[in-house]
Design a protein around this motif. Structure first.
Motif, PDB file in Angstrom:
ATOM      1  N   VAL A   1      40.707 124.605 110.939  1.00 56.06           N
ATOM      2  CA  VAL A   1      41.592 123.583 111.507  1.00 56.06           C
ATOM      3  C   VAL A   1      43.030 124.088 111.517  1.00 56.06           C
ATOM      4  O   VAL A   1      43.753 123.910 112.504  1.00 56.06           O
ATOM      5  CB  VAL A   1      41.467 122.249 110.742  1.00 56.06           C
TER       6      VAL A   1
ATOM      7  N   GLY B   1      43.545 126.369 114.349  1.00 51.91           N
ATOM      8  CA  GLY B   1      43.687 125.593 115.572  1.00 51.91           C
ATOM      9  C   GLY B   1      45.082 125.023 115.726  1.00 51.91           C
ATOM     10  O   GLY B   1      45.642 124.994 116.831  1.00 51.91           O
ATOM     11  N   GLN B   2      45.664 124.581 114.613  1.00 51.17           N
ATOM     12  CA  GLN B   2      47.035 124.072 114.660  1.00 51.17           C
ATOM     13  C   GLN B   2      48.010 125.167 115.084  1.00 51.17           C
ATOM     14  O   GLN B   2      48.902 124.928 115.897  1.00 51.17           O
ATOM     15  CB  GLN B   2      47.444 123.513 113.294  1.00 51.17           C
TER      16      GLN B   2
ATOM     17  N   CYS C   1      47.574 125.857 118.766  1.00 54.22           N
ATOM     18  CA  CYS C   1      48.128 124.745 119.532  1.00 54.22           C
ATOM     19  C   CYS C   1      49.645 124.852 119.609  1.00 54.22           C
ATOM     20  O   CYS C   1      50.238 124.695 120.687  1.00 54.22           O
ATOM     21  CB  CYS C   1      47.717 123.433 118.871  1.00 54.22           C
TER      22      CYS C   1
ATOM     23  N   GLU D   1      46.674 117.348 121.475  1.00 52.84           N
ATOM     24  CA  GLU D   1      45.812 118.166 120.620  1.00 52.84           C
ATOM     25  C   GLU D   1      46.476 118.422 119.266  1.00 52.84           C
ATOM     26  O   GLU D   1      45.814 118.411 118.230  1.00 52.84           O
ATOM     27  CB  GLU D   1      45.462 119.482 121.320  1.00 52.84           C
ATOM     28  N   ASP D   2      47.777 118.628 119.270  1.00 54.67           N
ATOM     29  CA  ASP D   2      48.505 118.821 118.016  1.00 54.67           C
ATOM     30  C   ASP D   2      48.375 117.584 117.124  1.00 54.67           C
ATOM     31  O   ASP D   2      48.142 117.701 115.924  1.00 54.67           O
ATOM     32  CB  ASP D   2      49.973 119.138 118.309  1.00 54.67           C
TER      33      ASP D   2
ATOM     34  N   LEU E   1      44.786 117.408 115.761  1.00 54.14           N
ATOM     35  CA  LEU E   1      44.579 118.400 114.704  1.00 54.14           C
ATOM     36  C   LEU E   1      45.306 118.017 113.418  1.00 54.14           C
ATOM     37  O   LEU E   1      44.818 118.325 112.321  1.00 54.14           O
ATOM     38  CB  LEU E   1      45.006 119.784 115.181  1.00 54.14           C
TER      39      LEU E   1
ATOM     40  N   ARG F   1      43.396 117.805 109.997  1.00 57.14           N
ATOM     41  CA  ARG F   1      43.822 118.574 108.820  1.00 57.14           C
ATOM     42  C   ARG F   1      43.933 117.681 107.598  1.00 57.14           C
ATOM     43  O   ARG F   1      43.541 118.052 106.499  1.00 57.14           O
ATOM     44  CB  ARG F   1      45.155 119.282 109.110  1.00 57.14           C
TER      45      ARG F   1
END
Length: 123
Positions: free
Chosen positions: A59, A62-63, A66, A96-97, A100, A104
Protein backbone atom coordinates in the motif's frame (compact mmCIF):
# COMPACT_ATOMS: atom_id res chain seq x y z
CA UNK A 1 -14.44 -10.40 29.48
CA UNK A 2 -14.74 -7.51 27.04
CA UNK A 3 -16.27 -7.67 23.59
CA UNK A 4 -13.99 -7.38 20.56
CA UNK A 5 -13.57 -3.78 19.43
CA UNK A 6 -12.61 -2.42 16.03
CA UNK A 7 -11.23 1.12 16.04
CA UNK A 8 -12.20 3.88 13.61
CA UNK A 9 -10.65 3.15 10.22
CA UNK A 10 -10.84 -0.62 10.70
CA UNK A 11 -11.74 -2.37 7.42
CA UNK A 12 -15.37 -3.48 7.24
CA UNK A 13 -14.29 -6.78 5.65
CA UNK A 14 -12.29 -7.82 8.74
CA UNK A 15 -13.88 -8.96 11.98
CA UNK A 16 -12.83 -7.13 15.12
CA UNK A 17 -9.64 -8.44 16.77
CA UNK A 18 -10.49 -11.23 19.15
CA UNK A 19 -13.79 -12.10 17.45
CA UNK A 20 -14.19 -15.66 16.18
CA UNK A 21 -12.42 -16.16 12.84
CA UNK A 22 -11.04 -12.62 12.85
CA UNK A 23 -7.62 -13.82 11.69
CA UNK A 24 -9.13 -15.68 8.72
CA UNK A 25 -11.02 -12.54 7.70
CA UNK A 26 -7.83 -10.51 8.10
CA UNK A 27 -5.86 -12.95 5.95
CA UNK A 28 -8.45 -12.84 3.16
CA UNK A 29 -8.57 -9.03 3.21
CA UNK A 30 -4.78 -8.65 3.32
CA UNK A 31 -4.38 -11.04 0.39
CA UNK A 32 -6.91 -8.99 -1.55
CA UNK A 33 -4.77 -5.87 -0.95
CA UNK A 34 -1.64 -7.52 -2.30
CA UNK A 35 -0.83 -8.48 -5.89
CA UNK A 36 -2.44 -11.82 -6.85
CA UNK A 37 0.96 -13.55 -7.02
CA UNK A 38 1.37 -13.09 -3.27
CA UNK A 39 -1.20 -15.85 -2.74
CA UNK A 40 1.33 -18.39 -4.02
CA UNK A 41 3.96 -17.66 -1.35
CA UNK A 42 3.59 -20.20 1.47
CA UNK A 43 5.30 -18.00 4.05
CA UNK A 44 2.64 -15.33 3.58
CA UNK A 45 -0.15 -17.89 4.02
CA UNK A 46 1.43 -19.41 7.14
CA UNK A 47 2.43 -16.23 8.98
CA UNK A 48 -0.24 -13.55 9.23
CA UNK A 49 2.19 -11.02 10.69
CA UNK A 50 4.44 -11.40 7.63
CA UNK A 51 1.47 -11.02 5.27
CA UNK A 52 0.42 -7.87 7.13
CA UNK A 53 3.89 -6.38 6.72
CA UNK A 54 3.89 -7.19 2.99
CA UNK A 55 0.46 -5.56 2.64
CA UNK A 56 1.60 -2.40 4.46
CA UNK A 57 4.61 -2.08 2.16
CA UNK A 58 2.50 -2.73 -0.93
CA UNK A 59 0.00 0.00 0.00
CA UNK A 60 2.85 2.41 0.81
CA UNK A 61 4.41 1.69 -2.59
CA UNK A 62 1.07 2.51 -4.18
CA UNK A 63 1.00 5.79 -2.30
CA UNK A 64 4.46 6.69 -3.60
CA UNK A 65 3.48 5.81 -7.16
CA UNK A 66 0.31 7.84 -6.84
CA UNK A 67 2.16 10.90 -5.58
CA UNK A 68 4.68 10.59 -8.40
CA UNK A 69 1.92 10.29 -10.96
CA UNK A 70 0.22 13.35 -9.53
CA UNK A 71 3.41 15.40 -9.53
CA UNK A 72 4.24 14.45 -13.13
CA UNK A 73 0.79 14.34 -14.72
CA UNK A 74 0.58 17.85 -16.13
CA UNK A 75 4.11 17.97 -17.50
CA UNK A 76 4.06 14.44 -18.92
CA UNK A 77 0.68 14.71 -20.61
CA UNK A 78 0.78 18.30 -21.86
CA UNK A 79 0.47 18.27 -25.64
CA UNK A 80 -0.46 14.59 -25.72
CA UNK A 81 -4.08 14.93 -24.62
CA UNK A 82 -6.57 17.76 -24.23
CA UNK A 83 -6.36 19.95 -21.09
CA UNK A 84 -9.65 18.56 -19.75
CA UNK A 85 -8.19 15.06 -19.96
CA UNK A 86 -5.17 16.21 -17.94
CA UNK A 87 -7.57 17.69 -15.37
CA UNK A 88 -9.44 14.38 -15.21
CA UNK A 89 -6.15 12.53 -14.74
CA UNK A 90 -5.16 14.84 -11.88
CA UNK A 91 -8.59 14.33 -10.29
CA UNK A 92 -8.17 10.56 -10.63
CA UNK A 93 -4.76 10.68 -8.94
CA UNK A 94 -6.23 12.77 -6.09
CA UNK A 95 -9.05 10.29 -5.59
CA UNK A 96 -6.63 7.39 -5.63
CA UNK A 97 -4.38 9.16 -3.13
CA UNK A 98 -7.36 9.56 -0.77
CA UNK A 99 -8.35 5.91 -1.21
CA UNK A 100 -4.82 4.75 -0.50
CA UNK A 101 -4.60 6.93 2.61
CA UNK A 102 -7.64 5.11 4.00
CA UNK A 103 -6.23 1.75 2.99
CA UNK A 104 -2.93 2.58 4.69
CA UNK A 105 -4.71 3.44 7.93
CA UNK A 106 -6.75 0.24 7.77
CA UNK A 107 -3.84 -2.05 6.95
CA UNK A 108 -1.78 -0.43 9.71
CA UNK A 109 -4.52 -1.13 12.24
CA UNK A 110 -4.78 -4.75 11.11
CA UNK A 111 -1.00 -5.11 11.38
CA UNK A 112 -1.10 -3.71 14.93
CA UNK A 113 -3.82 -6.20 15.87
CA UNK A 114 -1.90 -9.09 14.32
CA UNK A 115 1.06 -8.05 16.46
CA UNK A 116 -1.13 -8.37 19.55
CA UNK A 117 -2.64 -4.94 20.14
CA UNK A 118 -6.22 -4.96 21.38
CA UNK A 119 -8.39 -1.90 21.04
CA UNK A 120 -10.72 -0.51 23.68
CA UNK A 121 -14.01 1.26 23.17
CA UNK A 122 -13.88 5.03 23.45
CA UNK A 123 -16.45 6.79 25.53
Amino acid sequence: MSLPVAPPGWPAEVRAPGAPEWEASAEAWLLDLCPPDHRSYPVLRRHLVVLARFAVLHVEAGQLACRRGLSEARAELRGLVEPEVVDAVVDTWLREDARLAGARRAVGLVEEAVRGRRFRPRL
